[in-house]
Design a protein around this motif. Sequence first.
Motif, PDB file in Angstrom:
ATOM      1  N   PHE A 153     -36.355  17.041 -49.855  1.00  0.00           N
ATOM      2  CA  PHE A 153     -36.091  16.430 -51.173  1.00  0.00           C
ATOM      3  C   PHE A 153     -35.915  14.991 -50.821  1.00  0.00           C
ATOM      4  O   PHE A 153     -35.413  14.504 -50.078  1.00  0.00           O
ATOM      5  CB  PHE A 153     -35.157  16.967 -52.068  1.00  0.00           C
ATOM      6  N   LYS A 154     -36.820  14.261 -51.935  1.00  0.00           N
ATOM      7  CA  LYS A 154     -36.676  12.645 -51.844  1.00  0.00           C
ATOM      8  C   LYS A 154     -35.343  12.401 -52.721  1.00  0.00           C
ATOM      9  O   LYS A 154     -35.161  12.927 -53.741  1.00  0.00           O
ATOM     10  CB  LYS A 154     -37.912  12.326 -52.567  1.00  0.00           C
ATOM     11  N   GLU A 198     -28.676  -3.574 -52.929  1.00  0.00           N
ATOM     12  CA  GLU A 198     -28.678  -3.772 -54.593  1.00  0.00           C
ATOM     13  C   GLU A 198     -30.115  -3.449 -54.935  1.00  0.00           C
ATOM     14  O   GLU A 198     -30.858  -4.359 -54.638  1.00  0.00           O
ATOM     15  CB  GLU A 198     -28.197  -5.172 -55.112  1.00  0.00           C
ATOM     16  N   ILE A 199     -30.194  -2.332 -55.917  1.00  0.00           N
ATOM     17  CA  ILE A 199     -31.616  -2.055 -56.344  1.00  0.00           C
ATOM     18  C   ILE A 199     -31.767  -2.286 -57.720  1.00  0.00           C
ATOM     19  O   ILE A 199     -30.832  -2.619 -58.437  1.00  0.00           O
ATOM     20  CB  ILE A 199     -31.907  -0.566 -55.964  1.00  0.00           C
ATOM     21  N   VAL A 200     -32.997  -2.485 -58.266  1.00  0.00           N
ATOM     22  CA  VAL A 200     -33.259  -2.386 -59.572  1.00  0.00           C
ATOM     23  C   VAL A 200     -33.594  -0.955 -59.992  1.00  0.00           C
ATOM     24  O   VAL A 200     -34.642  -0.352 -59.777  1.00  0.00           O
ATOM     25  CB  VAL A 200     -34.593  -3.425 -59.923  1.00  0.00           C
ATOM     26  N   PHE A 201     -32.540  -0.273 -60.461  1.00  0.00           N
ATOM     27  CA  PHE A 201     -32.670   1.124 -60.930  1.00  0.00           C
ATOM     28  C   PHE A 201     -33.743   1.512 -61.747  1.00  0.00           C
ATOM     29  O   PHE A 201     -34.119   2.504 -61.829  1.00  0.00           O
ATOM     30  CB  PHE A 201     -31.181   1.587 -61.387  1.00  0.00           C
ATOM     31  N   GLN A 202     -34.119   0.408 -62.676  1.00  0.00           N
ATOM     32  CA  GLN A 202     -35.098   0.797 -63.717  1.00  0.00           C
ATOM     33  C   GLN A 202     -36.560   1.103 -62.988  1.00  0.00           C
ATOM     34  O   GLN A 202     -37.546   1.571 -63.730  1.00  0.00           O
ATOM     35  CB  GLN A 202     -35.269  -0.213 -64.593  1.00  0.00           C
ATOM     36  N   LYS A 203     -36.698   0.544 -61.863  1.00  0.00           N
ATOM     37  CA  LYS A 203     -38.122   0.771 -61.158  1.00  0.00           C
ATOM     38  C   LYS A 203     -37.789   2.089 -60.035  1.00  0.00           C
ATOM     39  O   LYS A 203     -38.896   1.935 -59.103  1.00  0.00           O
ATOM     40  CB  LYS A 203     -38.487  -0.335 -60.415  1.00  0.00           C
ATOM     41  N   MET A 204     -37.183   2.815 -60.238  1.00  0.00           N
ATOM     42  CA  MET A 204     -36.716   3.984 -59.195  1.00  0.00           C
ATOM     43  C   MET A 204     -38.413   4.919 -59.084  1.00  0.00           C
ATOM     44  O   MET A 204     -38.569   5.462 -58.108  1.00  0.00           O
ATOM     45  CB  MET A 204     -35.747   4.853 -59.684  1.00  0.00           C
ATOM     46  N   ARG A 205     -38.890   5.081 -60.147  1.00  0.00           N
ATOM     47  CA  ARG A 205     -40.157   5.801 -60.205  1.00  0.00           C
ATOM     48  C   ARG A 205     -41.052   5.160 -59.063  1.00  0.00           C
ATOM     49  O   ARG A 205     -41.885   5.923 -58.597  1.00  0.00           O
ATOM     50  CB  ARG A 205     -40.810   5.976 -61.805  1.00  0.00           C
ATOM     51  N   ILE A 206     -41.344   3.949 -59.175  1.00  0.00           N
ATOM     52  CA  ILE A 206     -42.258   3.279 -58.493  1.00  0.00           C
ATOM     53  C   ILE A 206     -41.885   3.085 -57.041  1.00  0.00           C
ATOM     54  O   ILE A 206     -42.513   2.779 -56.126  1.00  0.00           O
ATOM     55  CB  ILE A 206     -42.876   1.990 -59.080  1.00  0.00           C
ATOM     56  N   LEU A 213     -30.772  12.274 -57.320  1.00  0.00           N
ATOM     57  CA  LEU A 213     -29.719  11.297 -57.405  1.00  0.00           C
ATOM     58  C   LEU A 213     -28.374  11.776 -56.935  1.00  0.00           C
ATOM     59  O   LEU A 213     -27.840  12.452 -57.698  1.00  0.00           O
ATOM     60  CB  LEU A 213     -29.689  10.537 -58.752  1.00  0.00           C
ATOM     61  N   PHE A 214     -27.929  11.159 -55.655  1.00  0.00           N
ATOM     62  CA  PHE A 214     -26.662  11.394 -55.337  1.00  0.00           C
ATOM     63  C   PHE A 214     -25.561  10.387 -55.820  1.00  0.00           C
ATOM     64  O   PHE A 214     -25.652   9.144 -55.660  1.00  0.00           O
ATOM     65  CB  PHE A 214     -26.355  11.571 -53.727  1.00  0.00           C
ATOM     66  N   LEU A 215     -24.384  10.642 -56.524  1.00  0.00           N
ATOM     67  CA  LEU A 215     -23.593   9.584 -56.877  1.00  0.00           C
ATOM     68  C   LEU A 215     -22.452  10.113 -56.309  1.00  0.00           C
ATOM     69  O   LEU A 215     -21.578  10.917 -56.177  1.00  0.00           O
ATOM     70  CB  LEU A 215     -23.337   9.587 -58.443  1.00  0.00           C
ATOM     71  N   SER A 216     -22.015   8.983 -55.352  1.00  0.00           N
ATOM     72  CA  SER A 216     -20.843   9.162 -54.202  1.00  0.00           C
ATOM     73  C   SER A 216     -19.482   8.933 -55.016  1.00  0.00           C
ATOM     74  O   SER A 216     -19.444   8.159 -55.934  1.00  0.00           O
ATOM     75  CB  SER A 216     -21.064   8.297 -53.155  1.00  0.00           C
ATOM     76  N   SER A 217     -18.273   9.933 -54.595  1.00  0.00           N
ATOM     77  CA  SER A 217     -17.131   9.673 -55.364  1.00  0.00           C
ATOM     78  C   SER A 217     -16.312   8.241 -54.763  1.00  0.00           C
ATOM     79  O   SER A 217     -15.471   7.859 -55.253  1.00  0.00           O
ATOM     80  CB  SER A 217     -16.448  10.893 -54.754  1.00  0.00           C
ATOM     81  N   GLU A 218     -17.027   7.859 -53.708  1.00  0.00           N
ATOM     82  CA  GLU A 218     -16.532   6.765 -53.184  1.00  0.00           C
ATOM     83  C   GLU A 218     -17.539   5.636 -52.582  1.00  0.00           C
ATOM     84  O   GLU A 218     -18.589   6.369 -52.243  1.00  0.00           O
ATOM     85  CB  GLU A 218     -15.327   6.876 -52.192  1.00  0.00           C
ATOM     86  N   PRO A 219     -17.429   4.209 -52.840  1.00  0.00           N
ATOM     87  CA  PRO A 219     -16.067   3.725 -53.182  1.00  0.00           C
ATOM     88  C   PRO A 219     -15.938   3.486 -54.839  1.00  0.00           C
ATOM     89  O   PRO A 219     -15.163   2.766 -55.228  1.00  0.00           O
ATOM     90  CB  PRO A 219     -16.229   2.220 -52.574  1.00  0.00           C
ATOM     91  N   PHE A 220     -16.927   3.772 -55.468  1.00  0.00           N
ATOM     92  CA  PHE A 220     -17.207   3.598 -56.928  1.00  0.00           C
ATOM     93  C   PHE A 220     -17.000   5.129 -57.513  1.00  0.00           C
ATOM     94  O   PHE A 220     -17.800   5.957 -57.294  1.00  0.00           O
ATOM     95  CB  PHE A 220     -18.359   2.994 -57.301  1.00  0.00           C
ATOM     96  N   THR A 234     -36.055   8.205 -63.924  1.00  0.00           N
ATOM     97  CA  THR A 234     -36.848   9.114 -62.893  1.00  0.00           C
ATOM     98  C   THR A 234     -37.601  10.046 -63.732  1.00  0.00           C
ATOM     99  O   THR A 234     -37.484  10.236 -64.787  1.00  0.00           O
ATOM    100  CB  THR A 234     -35.769   9.667 -62.075  1.00  0.00           C
ATOM    101  N   HIS A 235     -38.491  10.768 -63.113  1.00  0.00           N
ATOM    102  CA  HIS A 235     -39.171  11.875 -63.600  1.00  0.00           C
ATOM    103  C   HIS A 235     -38.175  13.336 -63.525  1.00  0.00           C
ATOM    104  O   HIS A 235     -38.623  13.964 -62.599  1.00  0.00           O
ATOM    105  CB  HIS A 235     -40.475  11.992 -62.945  1.00  0.00           C
TER     106      HIS A 235
END
Length: 268
Positions: A153-154, A198-206, A213-220, A234-235
């Motif tokens: 998986f991507k 640091e990424i521009v999340f609005q451009k994830m599709r390209i 999408l994995f959202l980690s419990s740490e550090p945030f 995303t699609h």
Amino acid sequence: MKQFIDQLGTVHVFENTPKRIVSLVPSQTELLYDLGLEDQIAGITKFCFHPFHFKSTKTIVGGTKQVKLDKIIALQPDIIIANKEENTLEIVKELERICPVWVTDIVTIEDNLKMIEDFGLIFNKRTNAQKWIDKIVFAWEDFKIFIENKPTFKVAYFIWANPYMVAGGGTFINELLKLNHFENIYDNNPKYEGRYPEIVFQKMRIQGDPEILFLSSEPFPFKDEHAFELGRHTHHAKTIFVDGEMFSWYGTRLLKAFEYFKLLHSKL
């Protein structure tokens, strides 16, 4: 007199086995405990959550990026345990005036096993260290069999919001993603260099159009609103909250991580 070389290539000489340890790395605090060194651990960081009772039995010397020198000096350590990623070069240089600072550098599972072996030698816990190495290697081989026919998986692995930051290449997280057949879209991405860009999340599709999408419990501490905001760009990627300790902690935690990864795949 014994000589050892840490993972940055620094040579350390000890007349005797170090008896008083200050650990500036949460995962390595857990490792030291699991090696049977509880009584030798004098100081820890405020982020050293495992084992839980250390919060009340050990001296807190600050965080991983900012330490309280006076507290460390008062503990009269024989050795300070640090990590290239967790602690800054400035902190290490400052602490070297107190006592030897052993710095680890963990990117691969092999690096992790070498760290355990090193600690076994330094602290005269060779048998305990070898037992942990054997258990981790056995679980690792078992997991390779488990994952062998699993699809790829991507993915994007988020560690921070405002601004959004992800795990890139050259990280332990990325190595564990690859082990799990998760293709990190920010691994060797020419537009986003560095270990945690640091990424521009609005451009994830390209940028790679991740399927998960994995959202980690740490550090945030990610919340549902972050999942919603990211998912819109995303699609129809699946968003999964994951235990960050399982993907980023070195040491003995890796043994638990293999079982955690099996459960994670059952949710995909």
